[in-house]
Design an enzyme around this catalytic site. Sequence first.
Site, PDB file in Angstrom:
ATOM      1  N   HIS A   1       0.862  -1.196   0.000  1.00  0.00           N
ATOM      2  CA  HIS A   1       0.000   0.000   0.000  1.00  0.00           C
ATOM      3  C   HIS A   1       0.889   1.234   0.000  1.00  0.00           C
ATOM      4  CE1 HIS A   1      -2.739   3.130   1.098  1.00  0.00           C
ATOM      5  NE2 HIS A   1      -2.324   3.194   2.352  1.00  0.00           N
TER       6      HIS A   1
ATOM      7  N   HIS B   1       1.213   5.773  -1.033  1.00  0.00           N
ATOM      8  CA  HIS B   1       0.577   7.065  -1.255  1.00  0.00           C
ATOM      9  C   HIS B   1       1.204   7.720  -2.489  1.00  0.00           C
ATOM     10  CE1 HIS B   1      -0.719   7.499   3.262  1.00  0.00           C
ATOM     11  NE2 HIS B   1      -1.261   6.466   2.658  1.00  0.00           N
TER      12      HIS B   1
ATOM     13  N   TYR C   1      -0.783  -1.456 -22.191  1.00  0.00           N
ATOM     14  CA  TYR C   1      -1.142  -2.876 -22.103  1.00  0.00           C
ATOM     15  C   TYR C   1      -0.864  -3.509 -20.738  1.00  0.00           C
ATOM     16  CZ  TYR C   1       3.821  -3.943 -23.051  1.00  0.00           C
ATOM     17  OH  TYR C   1       5.190  -4.032 -22.994  1.00  0.00           O
TER      18      TYR C   1
ATOM     19  N   HIS D   1      -6.372   8.981  -1.405  1.00  0.00           N
ATOM     20  CA  HIS D   1      -5.569   8.208  -0.457  1.00  0.00           C
ATOM     21  C   HIS D   1      -4.326   7.616  -1.101  1.00  0.00           C
ATOM     22  CE1 HIS D   1      -5.762   5.140   3.118  1.00  0.00           C
ATOM     23  NE2 HIS D   1      -4.518   5.368   2.745  1.00  0.00           N
TER      24      HIS D   1
ATOM     25  N   TYR E   1       4.559 -15.163 -20.253  1.00  0.00           N
ATOM     26  CA  TYR E   1       5.658 -14.209 -20.134  1.00  0.00           C
ATOM     27  C   TYR E   1       6.675 -14.655 -19.085  1.00  0.00           C
ATOM     28  CZ  TYR E   1       8.125  -9.832 -19.237  1.00  0.00           C
ATOM     29  OH  TYR E   1       9.103  -8.878 -19.081  1.00  0.00           O
TER      30      TYR E   1
END
Length: 217
Positions: free
Chosen positions: A96, A98, A117, A158, A213
């Site tokens: 997570h 910012h 893509y 956020h 890939y």
Amino acid sequence: MTRSSEEAAWEELVATARRTVADGLVVGTSGNVSVRVGDTVLVTPSGVPYDRLTPNDVTGVDLDGRQVLGTLVPTSELPMHLAVYRADPEARAVVHTHAVHATAVSLLVPELPPVHYMTAALGGPVRVAPYAAYGTDELARGMLDALAGRTGCLLRNHGTITYGTRLDQAYDRTAQLEWMCRLWLTAASVPGHSPSLLTPAQLSEVTERLRGYGQRS
């Protein structure tokens, strides 16, 4: 979970948390990182600068949020991390941030337009979860809705959250998401022009190509 796996996971977690600062995805102690090892979730502690974390600062909770390792208080965003692990058994790492460009996009649109893509690597066009106060169950619920069929989303006013089967994969998805947000903002800022967007068919083609890939063992 063995002692060696715990130590290795914590070392990788701390290195990744420090990288979010070095790469400009967070400022200070904002943002957080977690890794699931068995039924234990190792997570960055609340309000502690990442460069001060040591092997003795390992912080872990179970899937119900009960602290099982360490004495430092876990990140205030623990509800989001645990919600991801409960929703997807294959999730093993959550990042997570910012990030500036991604957060800026969250203020403007309900979904990041498919300008590249690599949108397909996140499961499709990246949605924006509605705003809710940090650390709340409401934020976690909105995040899960935005993550449906995706491995990353934006959080309005956020930041970002991404996850993967490995920590390096979760981090790469964060970096790619920030880059795509910067790309769209840059292209959309040119007067008199609108960015060219990929079609669902084009994204589907890339999704199939991504399945093969990378290196094969």
